[in-house]
Design a protein around this motif. Structure first.
Motif, PDB file in Angstrom:
ATOM      1  N   LEU A   1    -116.719   9.625   7.338  1.00  0.00           N
ATOM      2  CA  LEU A   1    -117.500  10.488   8.214  1.00  0.00           C
ATOM      3  C   LEU A   1    -118.704  11.067   7.478  1.00  0.00           C
ATOM      4  O   LEU A   1    -119.819  11.125   8.029  1.00  0.00           O
ATOM      5  CB  LEU A   1    -116.622  11.617   8.746  1.00  0.00           C
ATOM      6  CG  LEU A   1    -117.335  12.646   9.620  1.00  0.00           C
ATOM      7  CD1 LEU A   1    -117.950  11.988  10.841  1.00  0.00           C
ATOM      8  CD2 LEU A   1    -116.372  13.748  10.037  1.00  0.00           C
TER       9      LEU A   1
ATOM     10  N   LEU B   1    -112.157  10.831  14.634  1.00  0.00           N
ATOM     11  CA  LEU B   1    -113.531  10.342  14.557  1.00  0.00           C
ATOM     12  C   LEU B   1    -113.636   8.953  13.944  1.00  0.00           C
ATOM     13  O   LEU B   1    -114.393   8.101  14.419  1.00  0.00           O
ATOM     14  CB  LEU B   1    -114.377  11.328  13.757  1.00  0.00           C
ATOM     15  CG  LEU B   1    -114.448  12.753  14.308  1.00  0.00           C
ATOM     16  CD1 LEU B   1    -115.542  13.533  13.619  1.00  0.00           C
ATOM     17  CD2 LEU B   1    -114.697  12.756  15.798  1.00  0.00           C
TER      18      LEU B   1
ATOM     19  N   THR C   1    -113.126   9.535  20.494  1.00  0.00           N
ATOM     20  CA  THR C   1    -113.387  10.713  19.666  1.00  0.00           C
ATOM     21  C   THR C   1    -112.612  11.916  20.179  1.00  0.00           C
ATOM     22  O   THR C   1    -112.050  12.700  19.402  1.00  0.00           O
ATOM     23  CB  THR C   1    -114.891  11.030  19.651  1.00  0.00           C
ATOM     24  OG1 THR C   1    -115.610   9.891  19.176  1.00  0.00           O
ATOM     25  CG2 THR C   1    -115.189  12.215  18.751  1.00  0.00           C
TER      26      THR C   1
ATOM     27  N   GLU D   1    -122.449  10.372   8.850  1.00  0.00           N
ATOM     28  CA  GLU D   1    -123.288  11.466   9.342  1.00  0.00           C
ATOM     29  C   GLU D   1    -124.488  11.704   8.430  1.00  0.00           C
ATOM     30  O   GLU D   1    -125.605  11.961   8.898  1.00  0.00           O
ATOM     31  CB  GLU D   1    -122.465  12.747   9.487  1.00  0.00           C
ATOM     32  CG  GLU D   1    -123.223  13.846  10.211  1.00  0.00           C
ATOM     33  CD  GLU D   1    -122.344  15.032  10.568  1.00  0.00           C
ATOM     34  OE1 GLU D   1    -122.798  15.876  11.342  1.00  0.00           O
ATOM     35  OE2 GLU D   1    -121.216  15.115  10.051  1.00  0.00           O
TER      36      GLU D   1
ATOM     37  N   PHE E   1    -120.295   8.587  19.620  1.00  0.00           N
ATOM     38  CA  PHE E   1    -119.712   9.396  18.558  1.00  0.00           C
ATOM     39  C   PHE E   1    -120.225  10.839  18.658  1.00  0.00           C
ATOM     40  O   PHE E   1    -119.454  11.805  18.630  1.00  0.00           O
ATOM     41  CB  PHE E   1    -120.114   8.750  17.234  1.00  0.00           C
ATOM     42  CG  PHE E   1    -119.670   9.465  16.002  1.00  0.00           C
ATOM     43  CD1 PHE E   1    -118.348   9.425  15.587  1.00  0.00           C
ATOM     44  CD2 PHE E   1    -120.591  10.131  15.205  1.00  0.00           C
ATOM     45  CE1 PHE E   1    -117.957  10.069  14.425  1.00  0.00           C
ATOM     46  CE2 PHE E   1    -120.197  10.770  14.045  1.00  0.00           C
ATOM     47  CZ  PHE E   1    -118.876  10.742  13.656  1.00  0.00           C
ATOM     48  N   THR E   2    -121.539  10.995  18.800  1.00  0.00           N
ATOM     49  CA  THR E   2    -122.141  12.326  18.900  1.00  0.00           C
ATOM     50  C   THR E   2    -121.681  13.042  20.161  1.00  0.00           C
ATOM     51  O   THR E   2    -121.389  14.248  20.141  1.00  0.00           O
ATOM     52  CB  THR E   2    -123.678  12.205  18.903  1.00  0.00           C
ATOM     53  OG1 THR E   2    -124.092  11.465  17.746  1.00  0.00           O
ATOM     54  CG2 THR E   2    -124.333  13.570  18.893  1.00  0.00           C
TER      55      THR E   2
ATOM     56  N   THR F   1    -116.306   4.983  22.792  1.00  0.00           N
ATOM     57  CA  THR F   1    -116.416   5.733  21.541  1.00  0.00           C
ATOM     58  C   THR F   1    -116.258   7.232  21.800  1.00  0.00           C
ATOM     59  O   THR F   1    -115.555   7.925  21.049  1.00  0.00           O
ATOM     60  CB  THR F   1    -117.767   5.456  20.867  1.00  0.00           C
ATOM     61  OG1 THR F   1    -117.952   4.042  20.703  1.00  0.00           O
ATOM     62  CG2 THR F   1    -117.838   6.121  19.509  1.00  0.00           C
TER      63      THR F   1
ATOM     64  N   VAL G   1    -122.678   3.242  19.642  1.00  0.00           N
ATOM     65  CA  VAL G   1    -121.580   3.831  18.869  1.00  0.00           C
ATOM     66  C   VAL G   1    -121.983   5.209  18.362  1.00  0.00           C
ATOM     67  O   VAL G   1    -121.221   6.177  18.451  1.00  0.00           O
ATOM     68  CB  VAL G   1    -121.183   2.915  17.690  1.00  0.00           C
ATOM     69  CG1 VAL G   1    -120.125   3.585  16.820  1.00  0.00           C
ATOM     70  CG2 VAL G   1    -120.665   1.584  18.202  1.00  0.00           C
TER      71      VAL G   1
ATOM     72  N   ALA H   1    -118.914  17.996  13.070  1.00  0.00           N
ATOM     73  CA  ALA H   1    -118.167  16.746  12.998  1.00  0.00           C
ATOM     74  C   ALA H   1    -117.100  16.811  11.920  1.00  0.00           C
ATOM     75  O   ALA H   1    -115.960  16.370  12.118  1.00  0.00           O
ATOM     76  CB  ALA H   1    -119.132  15.588  12.737  1.00  0.00           C
TER      77      ALA H   1
ATOM     78  N   ILE I   1    -118.117  14.216  19.602  1.00  0.00           N
ATOM     79  CA  ILE I   1    -118.073  15.356  18.685  1.00  0.00           C
ATOM     80  C   ILE I   1    -118.477  16.638  19.401  1.00  0.00           C
ATOM     81  O   ILE I   1    -117.864  17.698  19.217  1.00  0.00           O
ATOM     82  CB  ILE I   1    -118.997  15.100  17.475  1.00  0.00           C
ATOM     83  CG1 ILE I   1    -118.385  14.050  16.561  1.00  0.00           C
ATOM     84  CG2 ILE I   1    -119.235  16.382  16.692  1.00  0.00           C
ATOM     85  CD1 ILE I   1    -119.299  13.623  15.444  1.00  0.00           C
TER      86      ILE I   1
ATOM     87  N   ALA J   1    -112.431   6.423  16.271  1.00  0.00           N
ATOM     88  CA  ALA J   1    -113.406   6.264  17.354  1.00  0.00           C
ATOM     89  C   ALA J   1    -114.538   5.333  16.944  1.00  0.00           C
ATOM     90  O   ALA J   1    -114.960   4.455  17.714  1.00  0.00           O
ATOM     91  CB  ALA J   1    -113.966   7.628  17.748  1.00  0.00           C
ATOM     92  N   VAL J   2    -115.034   5.504  15.720  1.00  0.00           N
ATOM     93  CA  VAL J   2    -116.109   4.628  15.241  1.00  0.00           C
ATOM     94  C   VAL J   2    -115.614   3.190  15.130  1.00  0.00           C
ATOM     95  O   VAL J   2    -116.325   2.243  15.496  1.00  0.00           O
ATOM     96  CB  VAL J   2    -116.641   5.128  13.882  1.00  0.00           C
ATOM     97  CG1 VAL J   2    -117.617   4.122  13.273  1.00  0.00           C
ATOM     98  CG2 VAL J   2    -117.329   6.469  14.050  1.00  0.00           C
TER      99      VAL J   2
END
Length: 572
Positions: free
Chosen positions: A267, A402, A397, A271, A143-144, A393, A139, A92, A147, A405-406
């Motif tokens: 980030l 990132l 991304t 994370e 997000f994951t 999301t 979210v 990420a 990524i 995106a969040v």
């Protein structure tokens, strides 16, 4: 005049002391040191190819990845807020760093890492770690998922054995790499990458506890050397850590790099706290301290750039391996960093022979394993709103960055939550407790007095619906608004309530309020809702008192016959 600043400094100093390691941390180290040492060695074996791969992907080289895993791994293990967390370079973070390298060069990345570390320390002192719990699951999953897609696309040039094309958008870079491969195919490189992916994925299904990433990379290196394959290798690595230096720091660039530092800090916080939550869920009695975790990550990111390392964060995959390997304390994460340092000192010549295509295969397999198919499927089935937030999301991304995106995911999730809140708020007519009155009086009460109970939050999302419903009240003389079940009031809700009262009064209807909660008086007072009604005796602690007052008003107006003005009678 000096007492207040002095008190503030003491408070900040107290917060900082609370973020430092304590005796309790070291007591946990003595619980099962042998298991921690074994877990640390296991994580180091898994982390080695990942550290090399993420260092190469970031644009600063394999050495930067190893330095980050060692320095940040030690500092985050000692100062972080989790006993089980493992930190280092991550996919990420690499996604964020690539455009920074293109724009500002390696020195810009190091400066961004240092600034981000300072921001994380400030967030820790400000006790901002608790707010991670408010990030919705769609979210996080979106997000994951995004990524994972970006990491996979970043590996396309190395996996195809072509030079990495210029550009910041990973989709465009991957497309150019495919075009370059079509012109000049490099089958050995793609064969190595595909072989590493296959060994890792199939091996994980067969024996999850065996570090197949290291086995696959070792086999790929041996095959490359024996067959003299024409593929690019990592290249020479120094047998040790570089000396700390601040030569990369240029004060004139701080303003330009500040936005990137904010993105990296956001980030790293997201994370790291997410990884710590996952570690808690995988263990029995562990609970992380979110503010200490931010402090540990901040300190790691302040120091790591001095040695040439990239910004670091907690690594969910390595943390999961640590927990599954039996780790019980910080000693495991500390051991992982020490083992990596020994590998740099002893085996640097061997590591330099690893093909870049093999590392690309490791990261491609890692990206595939990041996708939790069960969680994604469950969220999609949970409802259209969750599915929409997850998809937006993930798409943001891939297409944007990132942090954006969040933000997109949080805004959409917040809008959907407000819509649900608006639907949950109700204005409901309720029957009056008429007591022992004559039938004629009850008939008049039914015609001239009506009570409404407000349920749920009176916020901006629900306030206008409330106004529409209340403005259509039938031809009555007194309206009682029961406020005891209102869960929240904001400024918009208070203004709309005032507007509704004024409209009813303009029609000659008297409005009485009952059961206002103490926490809601401030918002209502600010817009002048309560003051005038209270002066006129129209605000009551309970609904029976409001009903008694309504009856008195109707009697005084000649609408109720033979009303008894007995104080006891008013407490119906």
């Amino acid at each position: 005049m000096t007492a207040e600043p002095s008190r503030g400094r003491r408070a900040v100093a107290g917060r900082v002391r609370g973020l430092l390691p304590s005796r309790a941390d070291w007591h946990t180290v003595r619980r099962s040191p042998r298991r921690d040492l074994v877990a640390g060695v296991t994580v180091a074996i898994v982390a080695l190819p990942l550290a090399l791969g993420f260092g190469v992907s970031s644009g600063l080289g394999a050495e930067a990845g190893l330095v980050t895993a060692i320095v940040a791994g030690v500092l985050a293990a000692v100062f972080g807020g989790s006993n089980l967390q493992v930190s280092g370079p991550t996919g990420a973070m690499t996604v964020v760093l690539v455009p920074i390298v293109h724009t500002y060069g390696p020195g810009g990345v190091l400066t961004v890492g240092l600034l981000a570390g300072l921001l994380l320390i400030v967030l820790a002192v400000a006790k901002a770690g608790r707010y991670m719990r408010y990030v919705p699951a769609p979210v996080v999953e979106g997000f994951t998922l995004g990524i994972a897609g970006v990491i996979a696309l970043q590996q396309v040039p190395a996996a195809l054995g072509v030079p990495t094309p210029e550009g910041e958008k990973v989709v465009v870079v991957a497309a150019h790499a495919l075009a370059a491969f079509a012109d000049h195919p490099n089958w050995p490189a793609i064969g190595l990458a595909a072989g590493v992916v296959a060994v890792m994925l199939l091996g994980a299904r067969w024996r999850p506890t065996i570090p197949f990433s290291l086995i696959a990379v070792a086999l790929a290196t041996i095959v490359t050397a024996v067959a003299s394959l024409p593929v690019t290798r990592i290249g020479a690595l120094p047998a040790g850590l570089p000396a700390p230096s601040l030569t990369f720091l240029h004060l004139g660039d701080l303003g330009t790099l500040a936005p990137s530092a904010v993105a990296v800090a956001a980030l790293a916080a997201l994370e790291s706290l997410l990884s710590a939550t996952v570690a808690d869920a995988m263990s029995v009695n562990e609970r992380h301290d979110p503010d200490r975790e931010l402090f540990g990550q901040g300190l790691a990111n302040v120091v790591t750039p001095l040695f040439g390392g990239v910004p670091a964060t907690a690594a969910i995959a390595r943390t999961a391996v640590n927990v599954r390997s039996g780790a019980r304390s910080r000693l495991a994460a500390f051991t992982h960093a020490v083992v990596l340092a020994l590998i740099v000192l002893i085996a640097a010549p061997l590591v330099s022979r690893i093909p870049l295509a093999a590392l690309a295969g490791v990261l491609l397999a890692t990206a595939i394993r990041m996708i939790e198919v069960g969680s994604v499927r469950a969220l999609i089935r949970a409802g259209r709103g969750d599915a929409l937030v997850l998809a937006l999301t993930a798409a943001a991304t891939l297409a944007l960055d990132l942090v954006t995106a969040v933000i997109v995911g949080l805004v959409v999730a917040g809008a959907l939550a407000l819509r649900a809140v608006a639907r949950s708020a109700r204005v409901q007519e309720v029957p009056l407790e008429v007591g022992d009155h004559h039938e004629e009086e009850q008939a008049l009460l039914a015609e001239h007095i009506v009570a409404y109970r407000l349920d749920g939050p009176l916020l901006f999302a629900a306030a206008h619906q409330f106004l529409l419903e209340l403005s259509e009240v039938a031809d009555v003389r007194v309206v009682i608004l029961r406020m005891s079940r209102v869960s929240a009031v904001d400024g918009t809700g208070a203004l709309v309530l005032r507007d509704a009262i004024e409209r009813l009064e303009h029609r000659g209807i008297t409005v009485l309020l009952s059961g206002i909660r103490p926490g809601h008086e401030r918002a209502l007072d600010a817009v002048g809702v309560i003051d005038r009604l209270r002066e006129d005796g129209r605000v009551f602690a309970t609904t029976p008192e409001a009903i008694a007052s309504a009856r008195d008003r109707l009697h005084d107006a000649g609408l109720l016959p033979g009303r008894t003005h007995d104080p006891e009678h008013k407490r119906v």
